[in-house]
Design a protein around this motif. Structure first.
Motif, PDB file in Angstrom:
ATOM      1  N   GLU A   1      23.738  -2.381 -55.970  1.00 25.83           N
ATOM      2  CA  GLU A   1      22.651  -3.307 -56.300  1.00 25.83           C
ATOM      3  C   GLU A   1      22.314  -3.263 -57.786  1.00 25.83           C
ATOM      4  N   ASN A   2      22.305  -2.054 -58.335  1.00 23.03           N
ATOM      5  CA  ASN A   2      22.060  -1.952 -59.774  1.00 23.03           C
ATOM      6  C   ASN A   2      23.224  -2.537 -60.562  1.00 23.03           C
ATOM      7  N   GLU A   3      24.441  -2.291 -60.046  1.00 18.26           N
ATOM      8  CA  GLU A   3      25.638  -2.858 -60.684  1.00 18.26           C
ATOM      9  C   GLU A   3      25.596  -4.377 -60.624  1.00 18.26           C
ATOM     10  N   LYS A   4      25.173  -4.883 -59.480  1.00 20.23           N
ATOM     11  CA  LYS A   4      25.067  -6.338 -59.300  1.00 20.23           C
ATOM     12  C   LYS A   4      24.050  -6.918 -60.285  1.00 20.23           C
TER      13      LYS A   4
ATOM     14  N   PHE B   1      19.259 -15.327 -44.119  1.00 18.38           N
ATOM     15  CA  PHE B   1      19.375 -14.389 -45.230  1.00 18.38           C
ATOM     16  C   PHE B   1      19.031 -12.985 -44.731  1.00 18.38           C
ATOM     17  N   HIS B   2      19.882 -12.061 -45.131  1.00 18.25           N
ATOM     18  CA  HIS B   2      19.652 -10.659 -44.768  1.00 18.25           C
ATOM     19  C   HIS B   2      18.696 -10.043 -45.789  1.00 18.25           C
ATOM     20  N   ARG B   3      18.455  -8.740 -45.654  1.00 20.01           N
ATOM     21  CA  ARG B   3      17.469  -8.112 -46.536  1.00 20.01           C
ATOM     22  C   ARG B   3      17.932  -6.719 -46.959  1.00 20.01           C
ATOM     23  N   SER B   4      17.210  -6.163 -47.885  1.00 19.52           N
ATOM     24  CA  SER B   4      17.518  -4.807 -48.349  1.00 19.52           C
ATOM     25  C   SER B   4      17.334  -3.837 -47.182  1.00 19.52           C
ATOM     26  N   VAL B   5      18.262  -2.911 -47.047  1.00 16.18           N
ATOM     27  CA  VAL B   5      18.178  -1.961 -45.928  1.00 16.18           C
ATOM     28  C   VAL B   5      16.988  -1.028 -46.075  1.00 16.18           C
TER      29      VAL B   5
ATOM     30  N   LEU C   1      18.120 -13.907 -53.267  1.00 12.04           N
ATOM     31  CA  LEU C   1      17.334 -13.358 -52.156  1.00 12.04           C
ATOM     32  C   LEU C   1      16.006 -12.776 -52.635  1.00 12.04           C
ATOM     33  N   GLU C   2      15.261 -13.585 -53.386  1.00  8.34           N
ATOM     34  CA  GLU C   2      14.041 -13.104 -54.035  1.00  8.34           C
ATOM     35  C   GLU C   2      13.005 -12.559 -53.052  1.00  8.34           C
ATOM     36  N   TYR C   3      12.937 -13.112 -51.847  1.00  7.49           N
ATOM     37  CA  TYR C   3      11.856 -12.754 -50.929  1.00  7.49           C
ATOM     38  C   TYR C   3      11.806 -11.243 -50.677  1.00  7.49           C
ATOM     39  N   TRP C   4      12.943 -10.687 -50.228  1.00  5.24           N
ATOM     40  CA  TRP C   4      12.907  -9.273 -49.851  1.00  5.24           C
ATOM     41  C   TRP C   4      12.929  -8.355 -51.061  1.00  5.24           C
TER      42      TRP C   4
ATOM     43  N   GLU D   1      15.033  -5.960 -62.402  1.00  6.44           N
ATOM     44  CA  GLU D   1      15.056  -7.402 -62.129  1.00  6.44           C
ATOM     45  C   GLU D   1      14.281  -7.758 -60.863  1.00  6.44           C
ATOM     46  N   TRP D   2      14.283  -6.847 -59.891  1.00  9.40           N
ATOM     47  CA  TRP D   2      13.583  -7.140 -58.637  1.00  9.40           C
ATOM     48  C   TRP D   2      12.081  -7.297 -58.872  1.00  9.40           C
ATOM     49  N   LYS D   3      11.592  -6.553 -59.860  1.00 11.74           N
ATOM     50  CA  LYS D   3      10.149  -6.553 -60.103  1.00 11.74           C
ATOM     51  C   LYS D   3       9.687  -7.797 -60.867  1.00 11.74           C
ATOM     52  N   THR D   4      10.657  -8.599 -61.300  1.00 16.00           N
ATOM     53  CA  THR D   4      10.290  -9.825 -62.036  1.00 16.00           C
ATOM     54  C   THR D   4       9.995 -10.983 -61.095  1.00 16.00           C
ATOM     55  N   HIS D   5      10.332 -10.821 -59.821  1.00 15.64           N
ATOM     56  CA  HIS D   5      10.110 -11.914 -58.879  1.00 15.64           C
ATOM     57  C   HIS D   5       8.644 -11.970 -58.451  1.00 15.64           C
ATOM     58  N   SER D   6       8.068 -13.131 -58.565  1.00 17.86           N
ATOM     59  CA  SER D   6       6.662 -13.298 -58.189  1.00 17.86           C
ATOM     60  C   SER D   6       6.544 -13.674 -56.714  1.00 17.86           C
TER      61      SER D   6
END
Length: 1901
Positions: free
Chosen positions: A746-749, A1789-1793, A1855-1858, A1886-1891
């Motif tokens: 995920e970090n690599e992505k 859409f799937h989500r983070s485990v 997949l901003e939601y999860w 980057e995940w923390k930038t999603h509102s």
């Protein structure tokens, strides 16, 4: 003789003045030897139709004025009679008059005072040396029908008195062929219109000199031809004249030697008619120099010019009318008319004349050079191809037969016949009726067919000379120059646009009418096997030709660099059609521009009419070759560069050879060159490129391209097109890494996505290059036509930048490639081969760098758009609006421009650009259905050429410019055939060749597999193009193709295919082809076996993979060229093959519905995303199929709701009947009958949907399953209703004892109330002030009686007790052996209620399996010790590997299963009918304890006692509500004490009424109203609940779709509320949260806003319905008892009317026997009803929750009856609407485990990967937490059935939601699961930038 300008012929010929001198006498004498010859369209059958050349302009017949002597007078009189009345002077019919209006006959003007007339043959006719009649080759009968009114049919000179008399005599005869009667005006007009020449009256003409045949010696042939017959009997003097003339040599192309011709400045060439114009007599020659005595010469010239122009225009219109092109003069043919999928070209032997032009266009576009030679079927008898055979009518005697045999006059009437349209007239008519772009396409195709092209074209309306320079702009010629250097031949290849080529030009002109065909001679020079110029021997040639005279055609000879080349360098050959003597302007232009002038003359005599022109050319410095038709001399050089050569007695080949030598010799020295572009500088020539739109387009293109001048192509692209170069290639390279992630994925992505965004940022910065700004500005501001010109000019100009360099690089490439092949053949694997291959790769890179075309600019557009769209960049001031780019490109695509689908250089599909482009196409056209035709094949195998020929497409086809990547082009289906197809367009996808040379030595196989899979997947049909018959070449291609089709089968796509073998040597060899098909089938089967192993498929042969018939689906194509290029024309067999293939494609297409553009767009995304992954089949997500399935789910929901809603109504009615005691058993058959109507409607709706939906082809795979699912649903619904109603009946039966007593109770209560009331009646009548005191007294009295009455009624009946549920729970737990202290702690903590949603169960886990006793007194332990113990346990078991995330999941599953099984067990108990029993809890508790024990036995750890206690308390808690409600129902139905007590207030009111003196009617009315009140409330609430549920189901956004739609709204709700506990409930128990959400939404709906208004409206409607029902019942009951006056009967009638709708138990009327007014009773009830209705109308909607039907429960039953299976990785819930579905489980859409608490094995580190990312990586996982088993994520299905049934595809979306959820609730998740986001589990920045807003919006994507 002076100039005779005013007397020029309409066909460009000059009139020939005669002289009354010896020369005329010679002619007169000569005339006797030549027999009369008639034209095909004219008179008596004594005419021979000569062979015609391409020009076949009619012979020019010029009249000669004879000497005025008696002998001539007699001849004239005789001739005039014969000519004007060939058939006994009979009048022409009107029919005939009309018949010659349209034709193309030659115009024969009146001939004055001519004794003889000399005929002048056109260059393109075979000229027979035979005499003909005065009117030459025209009908004698035509001549008598024409008034002497033509502007040219006048005598012009002053003449003698004798001549005047002759003219008057002739006029009379001509104009009155039948006793002097004149023809009508109608006839006069009729012969002016067509393309044929008009025959004007001929006066005083005795004989006409015939035309010599080109192949015969002119002076050898006397009148011996079978058709050379005399027209009229003549006098003895004429016979003598004819005999004397036999000795005279006929000169068909010249006038008498003493006649001097003048330069014809006022050339008015008007088509191919030969006009016979009046000729002045020689006697007045001198007077001809001074015209002032008779008329104003200048004004006459102007008048004649205008008349000729009008005449010509009428003839042109007639020609266009015959060709059905009349409407195209204004509305020109355009490429849009051409680029359509139309019906196949009919291969009939004959084509109707009206279809000739259309067929010509179709054939030409298919590269069929036979387009010029279309056989025409004449539907009208007036039109003839050639001279019909004459018939001679005689009696059947031998003498008569002999007379007929030797007769020179066959009396047949052909005057009403006209010739068919000349092939070149068809070509020129189409040319004149086309816009400039259509002309360009047409001329390009003519060039490909190796035909000459029009260089100078007279305008048919204005007669201005035009040069269609624009039409040449697409033509490119390639040739090889041979030069001698150092005694060896050096061959150099040249390739360039023909407009730019500087070549020598050899111009051919003719002066007069020589016997030899100029065009035929030129054909032998250029290409002996192919008719480059149309000559008289070509099929379909006629004498009548309208549009070709004055046209100069040009063709190029391109040498092949071989020894047998005619010339060593490229040479242009120009051919001027018509007599150059009269075509002054064209002649001057060509002689000026030519390197060599070649002039063809009949004879070369000083002082003749040609001598002035010859002299001028001879004096010119330009080389001149004079070819003399009637001379037998050899080639003689007159001076340097000037030659003359006789042609008589020489074969064509000899002439050709000599001419080649002379031309070659001249051109070997210094010579001028010709360049097409120089025509723009010629004065007096109108160049088509001067058009305003063309100039504007060119100017815009030049403005842009000027910026690029002087730079290398590679630098141009780097500087001005930077977005598609290094940046784009780097982006593609990095993007591919997303599908091969390693390490912390995920970090690599995120890092990779960050890099991609940085590249997009850089692209945005450099995207505003000046050329691109100019290009986009032009594209958006120019008009449609200007835009087309702009794009063409841009292509032309940028092509010029790269052509030279690209050509030289390609030559080097070819050489190097040959060396590599040679080494490969030797099986050389040395370093030399590797070195050569490396060099080849380097050259390949150079080829790519040097290639620059319009497609690169479009590619840059795409990249600019992608960059800005990815970053969602706002438009900067002054910047071109990038968001408009797709719209501009869409306009181009719709208009027929190919658009790049896959970038061949980068090997990438720009998905955002393609998506935006197709979206815009859909906006403009609508979501049209398209049939996608894909084409695959090796490089340079002719794919693009085949497509261009088949559909008129514009794919690039040059050898150095093979299609890179894939291009798509939209072709509309024409209206002619649209009704036969289910789609509107064919979308053609042309591809880069497989095994492309440029890619050799790179990852070719992967590239080819990607390309093949991609285009095969896109296509509804794929053409597999195989070049040649070499099996080795085929093998690689077949393997790739078979593998692609196999992949399609596995992902449920089923395109069809057709194999095309190109370049087959003998396509007619049936046996050979059959063997070829067998071999192909064998290879395909073999390849299938090989591919099946790689793709893990069980296919054995190719037909297992795809529907394929080797007999029908394999086509053999002839070689493209008929001979060796560059001069070879296309093979006609090729176009036939193209036509046959097109027919096959269309026949297969008829069976397909195609796909919509939106589906095509999603398919591109799906295929490409899957291709990026190694596991294509597992990675493929068919978005289109998913969308169709989701749509089907919505329909399924609608169908099931309709059934459910209907059954709820039926259930409601039956429930009422049961309660009223009218129904005692519910049969399943009865329910079937009641519901059958609705069920049948649903079945019909399903049939309609599956049969007629636009996606029916895809829906068919689910049809059977859904039909059976609906049947199952319906049957289960019926059984469910039956079960519920049976329970009601059982309840009814169970409380029958009480029900039987109820009547007794009520009667007793009523009687006692009445008696008591009677006693207290007086008190009730006391004063008002004592009213309150009396009321108390009444209550006191009533209460004393009531308590006694209740005791009496309920004596001996035990009351039913309420449940003490909490005590019972403790009792059951203690009985199981659990200590009170443990139970008490658990109860007080209340945490058992959340056991199913806990994140961590480690505190329930015992250290050892036998250590549970340590926890017995846990309630008294120190909390700190407890915490330490828990953490110790967790750490210990984590390290041991016993208690990982998987174990947590197993415990959670145990809890869920236990809860479900326990609730099912409890709900199966008959609590509502028999009451609650403690044993129910005891049974469940024992089962739970046993299940937990079984679970422990299979694990390596034990569960503490507190787990079992909490689990049991949780189960009891979940069952509590149901048990209490069921027991309450039981008690209400069976407890006499409760029932009697509930009636107290009712009977107090009755008692009070009696006390107040109310009548029986009032009391009974009150009693009825009391009963009605409760039943109406119930009925209204139940009905409202059903209708409200239906309203919300249909109109509430969350409820009106499928399961996926509900999920989306549920998640939105959770995010908006930021409810973490709600999230956890959803994650652990999604159904529970869904039910909660539905209840909340229903409550919200009915309590606020529009929802509340709607609910109240429904409520009011139901209240009104009940009101009407009761009032109707009152009326009916009252009416029926008017005569009987029986209260019981009234009651019976009233209740029976209500029994189906309201619960209403009949009231016993024995206490109301004194009732005497039923009307009064009715009024009382109505009064009470008003009060009830008022109360009902103000009823709270919450009241519905108290009754049987509840809207939320109805919706829960409908919406939650679906699949709830969770993803094995991230626990996302399957969103399939159908429970127990057969398809794989899936989720949008799937989500983070991390959401599910998954962590790294043996650590507290939360895992954060999305399972959709994991399966694209190279990582592995331990299924079920087993450390000994490791499964790669890419093969997750191998991990067991639970995994195998899930379809998880890689997802490149953000997949901003999860991501928002995980970052927003980071701390709470850590606390909930007792784990940490650390190490590799650290949340990316980057995940923390999603509102929150972004998260919610992402759910809609």
């Amino acid at each position: 003789m002076e100039e005779d300008d005013y007397n020029k012929a309409a066909g460009g010929r000059e009139s020939v003045p005669s002289a009354a001198n010896e020369r005329v006498e010679d002619i007169e004498e000569n005339a006797t030897a030549t027999k009369v010859k008639c034209d095909t369209v004219t008179g008596p059958g004594d005419v021979e139709n000569p062979k015609n050349d391409e020009n076949t302009g009619e012979s020019e017949i010029t009249s000669l004025s004879s000497a005025n002597n008696d002998k001539v007078d007699e001849l004239e009189e005789s001739a005039a009679k014969t000519e004007n009345d060939p058939v006994n002077g009979a009048k022409h019919s009107d029919k005939y008059d009309d018949s010659i209006r349209v034709g193309g006959e030659s115009e024969i003007n009146s001939v004055s005072s001519s004794a003889t007339n000399k005929g002048e043959p056109d260059e393109d006719k075979e000229v027979n040396n035979e005499s003909s009649s005065d009117v030459g080759e025209q009908s004698m009968e035509e001549s008598d029908g024409v008034k002497n009114t033509s502007p040219t049919s006048q005598t012009v000179s002053t003449v003698t008195k004798e001549l005047d008399e002759l003219e008057e005599s002739a006029d009379k005869t001509e104009n009155d062929p039948v006793n002097g009667a004149k023809h009508s005006d109608k006839y006069d007009d009729s012969i002016r219109v067509g393309g044929e020449s008009e025959i004007n009256p001929v006066s005083s003409s005795a004989t006409n000199k015939g035309e010599p045949d080109e192949d015969k010696e002119v002076n050898k042939v006397k009148g011996t031809s079978q058709t050379s017959q005399t027209v009229s009997p003549v006098t003895k003097e004429l016979d003598e004249l004819e005999e004397s003339a036999a000795d005279a040599e006929c000169d068909p192309v010249t006038q008498p030697a003493d006649v001097k011709h003048s330069k014809n400045d006022g050339n008015t060439t008007v088509g191919g008619e030969s006009e016979i114009t009046p000729v002045q007599s020689a006697a007045t020659e001198k007077g001809n120099k001074d015209m002032s005595g008779n008329m104003d010469k200048k004004s006459l010239e102007i008048s004649e010019g205008i008349d000729r122009k009008k005449q010509y225009q009428r003839e042109t219109e007639a020609l266009l009318d015959r060709l059905q092109l009349q409407d195209k003069q204004q509305q020109k043919l355009s490429p849009a008319d051409l680029f359509k999928v139309g019906p196949a070209v009919k291969q009939d032997h004959d084509t109707p004349e009206k279809d000739v032009a259309h067929t010509f266009i179709q054939k030409l576009m298919m590269l069929d050079y036979r387009a010029r030679y279309i056989p025409v079927r004449q539907d009208s008898p007036e039109v003839s191809h050639s001279n019909p055979v004459g018939e001679f009518d005689t009696d059947d005697t031998e003498d008569d037969d002999l007379d007929a045999l030797y007769s020179t006059n066959v009396d047949s009437d052909q005057s009403n016949l006209k010739t068919h349209v000349h092939p070149m007239d068809v070509q020129m008519a189409v040319f004149h009726c086309s816009d400039s772009f259509f002309k360009q396409n047409m001329i390009t195709k003519l060039s490909q067919c190796q035909y000459a092209l029009p260089l100078l074209v007279p305008d048919p309306l204005t007669m201005d000379i035009g040069c269609p320079l624009w039409t040449f702009r697409q033509i490119r010629k390639t040739w090889k120059i041979t030069e001698m250097k150092d005694n060896s031949n050096i061959v150099t290849m040249k390739s360039m646009p023909i407009c730019k080529a500087e070549t020598p030009m050899v111009s051919f002109l003719r002066l007069g009418s020589p016997s030899l065909s100029k065009s035929e001679l030129m054909n032998t020079l250029i290409n002996n096997r192919h008719k480059t110029f149309f000559d008289r021997n070509c099929p379909g040639s006629t004498k009548s030709r309208h549009l070709m005279d004055g046209v100069a055609e040009i063709a190029w000879y391109c040498p092949a660099g071989k020894p047998n080349d005619a010339f060593t360098d490229c040479i242009a050959f120009c051919n001027l059609h018509g007599d150059a003597l009269s075509l002054v302007k064209q002649r001057d232009i060509l002689t000026d521009k030519s390197s060599v002038n070649v002039v063809l003359v009949p004879t070369l005599e000083q002082g003749d009419k040609n001598s002035a022109v010859i002299s001028a050319l001879h004096k010119s410095p330009k080389p001149l070759i004079i070819l003399i038709a009637d001379s037998d001399g050899g080639a003689v050089q007159m001076k340097k560069g000037n030659y003359k050569m006789g042609l008589n007695d020489k074969s064509q080949s000899k002439i050709s050879e000599e001419l080649k030598k002379i031309i070659g010799k001249i051109l070997s020295g210094p010579h001028e060159t010709f360049q097409l572009e120089s025509m723009a500088e010629v004065s007096g020539v109108k160049v088509d490129e001067d058009d305003k739109a063309c100039q504007k387009g060119k100017s815009a293109a030049m403005k842009m391209v000027d910026l690029l001048q002087g730079m290398e192509v590679s630098k141009i692209k780097d500087k001005y097109l930077p977005c598609q170069g290094q940046l784009w290639h780097e982006w593609c390279k990095i993007n591919k890494e997303l599908y091969h992630l390693k390490g912390n994925i995920e970090n690599e992505k995120c890092k990779i996505q960050r890099k991609l965004m940085q590249i997009r940022e850089e692209q945005c910065k450099v995207s505003s290059s000046e050329p691109m700004e100019l290009f986009m500005k032009s594209l958006s501001s120019l008009s449609a036509t200007e835009k087309d010109y702009f794009l063409k000019w841009t292509q032309i100009l940028i092509d010029a930048l790269s052509t030279d360099k690209l050509g030289s690089i390609l030559q080097i490439y070819d050489k190097k490639w040959a060396e590599v092949l040679a080494l490969k053949k030797k099986h050389d694997k040395s370093d030399l081969l590797k070195g050569k291959q490396t060099e080849l790769d380097e050259i390949s890179t150079k080829v790519q760098s040097a290639t620059f075309g319009l497609e690169h600019i479009f590619r840059e557009m795409g990249q600019i758009y992608e960059a800005h769209a990815s970053l969602e960049k706002q438009l900067e001031r002054g910047q071109t609006d990038w968001s408009k780019y797709p719209e501009l490109a869409a306009e181009l695509m719709i208009s027929g421009h190919p658009m790049e689908l896959m970038d061949g250089d980068a090997g990438q599909v720009p998905l955002k650009w393609i998506s935006g482009l197709l979206d815009e196409v859909m906006k403009k056209l609508g979501d049209k259905r398209v049939f996608v035709l894909s084409v695959l094949g090796v490089q340079s195998s002719g794919k693009s050429t085949m497509l261009n020929a088949m559909f008129g497409l514009q794919f690039a086809v040059s050898a150095g410019r093979c299609t890179k990547g894939a291009f798509m082009q939209l072709v509309e289906v024409s209206e002619d055939i649209k009704e036969d197809f289910e789609f509107d367009y064919v979308l053609v996808v042309d591809t880069e060749g497989l095994r492309a040379l440029e890619l050799e030595g790179k990852a070719t196989l992967r590239h080819d597999n990607e390309l093949a899979t991609f285009v095969v997947g896109l296509g509804n049909m794929t053409l597999i193009n195989i070049f040649g018959e070499n099996p080795a070449d085929m093998q690689d291609v077949l393997q790739i193709v078979v593998q692609a089709f196999m992949r399609m089968k596995k992902i449920k796509l089923s395109p069809s295919c057709v194999f095309v073998h190109q370049n087959v040597t003998d396509i007619g060899a049936t046996e050979k082809n059959m063997d070829g098909k067998r071999q192909l089938q064998k290879k395909l089967d073999k390849m299938t076996e090989l591919a099946a192993k790689e793709e893990v498929c069980d296919a054995k042969c190719f037909s297992d993979v795809i529907a394929f018939d080797v007999q029908k689906d394999v086509k053999y194509f002839a070689q493209l060229w008929e001979g060796s290029p560059p001069m070879a024309p296309p093979n006609p067999g090729y176009s036939e093959c193209v036509q046959e293939l097109k027919t096959t494609i269309l026949s297969k297409a008829k069976q397909s519905a195609g796909i919509t553009l939106s589906q095509f767009k999603s398919k591109i995304d799906d295929l490409w995303n899957a291709l990026m992954n190694e596991q294509f089949v597992f990675s493929f997500k068919n978005t289109f199929e998913i969308a169709v399935y989701r749509k089907l789910e919505v329909q399924y929901g609608n169908w099931t709701w309709t059934l459910r809603s209907n059954m709820l109504t039926i259930e409601n009615e039956l429930h009422t009947k049961i309660q009223n005691g009218n129904l005692h058993k519910v049969e399943l058959n009865y329910l079937h009958q009641e519901s059958n109507k609705t069920y049948d409607e649903i079945k019909q709706a399903m049939t309609t949907y599956f049969d007629h939906d636009g996606d029916k082809d895809m829906l068919v795979q689910w049809r059977g399953r859904f039909e059976s699912k609906i049947k199952e649903f319906h049957d289960e619904l019926l059984r469910g209703v039956q079960r519920k109603l049976d329970e009601i009946i059982q309840q009814k039966n169970a409380c029958k004892k009480l029900n039987d007593k109820k009547t007794e109770f009520e009667n007793n209560l009523l009687q006692k109330s009445k008696e008591l009331a009677q006693q207290l009646k007086d008190k009730a009548k006391d004063e008002d002030e004592e009213e309150e005191e009396d009321e108390e007294e009444l209550q006191k009295q009533f209460n004393s009686v009531w308590s006694d009455l209740v005791k009496e009624l309920t004596a001996g009946i035990k009351p039913i007790e309420d449940i003490n549920y909490k005590e019972d729970q403790s009792t059951v737990l203690q009985e199981l052996g659990f200590e009170w202290a443990l139970i008490d702690v658990s109860k007080r903590s209340v945490k058992y209620k959340q056991i199913a949603e806990l994140g961590d169960y480690v505190h329930y886990v015992s250290l050892t399996k036998h250590h549970n006793d340590e926890n017995d007194t846990r309630g008294q332990r120190n909390r700190l010790v407890e915490y330490v113990s828990e953490q110790t346990t967790k750490i210990k078991y984590s390290w041991k590997g016993y208690f990982q995330h998987e174990e947590q999941q197993l415990i959670r599953s145990l809890i869920d299963n236990v809860q479900k099984q326990s609730l099912d067990a409890i709900k199966s108990k008959p609590v509502a009918t028999r009451g609650y029993n403690l044993t129910y809890l005891q049974e469940v508790a024992n089962d739970v304890k046993q299940t937990v024990s079984e679970f422990e036995s299979k694990r390596k750890y034990a569960l503490k006692k507190e787990f079992t206690v909490d689990l049991l308390l949780y189960v009891f808690h979940r069952a509590e509500r149901w048990l209490l409600e069921s027991h309450k129902t039981f008690k209400g139905n069976n407890d006499a004490h409760s029932y009697v007590e509930s009636k107290k207030m009712d009977y107090y009111n009755i008692f009070r009424s009696f006390c107040k003196g109310s009548s029986s009617a009032v009391v009974l009315g009150q009693l009825i109203c009391d009963k009605l009140k409760s039943s109406t409330v119930e009925a209204v609430c139940n009905n409202t609940a059903i209708e409200l549920a239906g309203e919300m189901r249909c109109n509430f956004p969350a409820f009106n779709g499928n399961r996926s739609n509900l999920e989306k709204h549920l998640l939105k709700s959770l995010a908006e509320k930021e409810d973490f506990n709600g999230f956890i409930t959803y994650i652990q128990n999604p159904r529970k949260q869904a039910e909660t959400y539905i209840r909340e939404e229903v409550q919200k709906c009915i309590s606020t806003g529009q929802g509340k208004e709607k609910a109240l409206t429904i409520l009011k409607k139901n209240v009104d319905d009940i009101n009407k029902l009761v009032r109707q019942a009152l009326y009916e009951a009252t009416e029926k008892v008017q005569t009987h006056r029986d209260p019981d009967m009234w009651m019976e009638e009233f209740s029976s009317f209500l029994k189906d709708k309201l619960t209403f138990n009949t009231i016993c009327c024995q206490n109301f026997s004194d009732l005497n007014s039923f009307d009064f009773l009715k009024e009382e009830i109505e009064k009470g009803l008003v009060s009830i209705i008022k109360e009902l109308s103000s009823l709270s909607l919450d009241t519905m929750t108290k009754f049987r039907m509840k809207p939320d429960e109805i919706l829960i039953n409908q919406l939650c009856d679906c699949c709830w299976v969770k993803c094995p990785f991230c626990a996302a819930v399957c969103t399939n609407t159908v429970n127990d579905h057969n398809e794989d489980h899936s989720v949008p859409f799937h989500r983070s485990v991390a959401v599910n608490g998954m962590h790294v094995i043996n650590s507290v580190e939360l895992a954060i990967e999305f399972c959709t990312t994991s399966i694209a990586s190279g990582r592995s996982f331990h299924p079920a937490g087993d450390p000994n088993v490791l499964i790669p994520f890419k093969k997750y299905r191998n991990a067991g059935p639970y995994f195998a049934n899930w379809a998880i595809t890689p997802d490149g979306s953000t997949l901003e939601y999860w991501k928002w959820f995980v970052s927003h609730f980071e701390k709470k998740l850590e606390d909930h699961y007792g784990l940490k986001f650390q190490g590799n589990g650290k949340i990316p920045i980057e995940w923390k930038t999603h509102s929150q807003d972004q998260a919610i919006k992402s759910l809609d994507n």
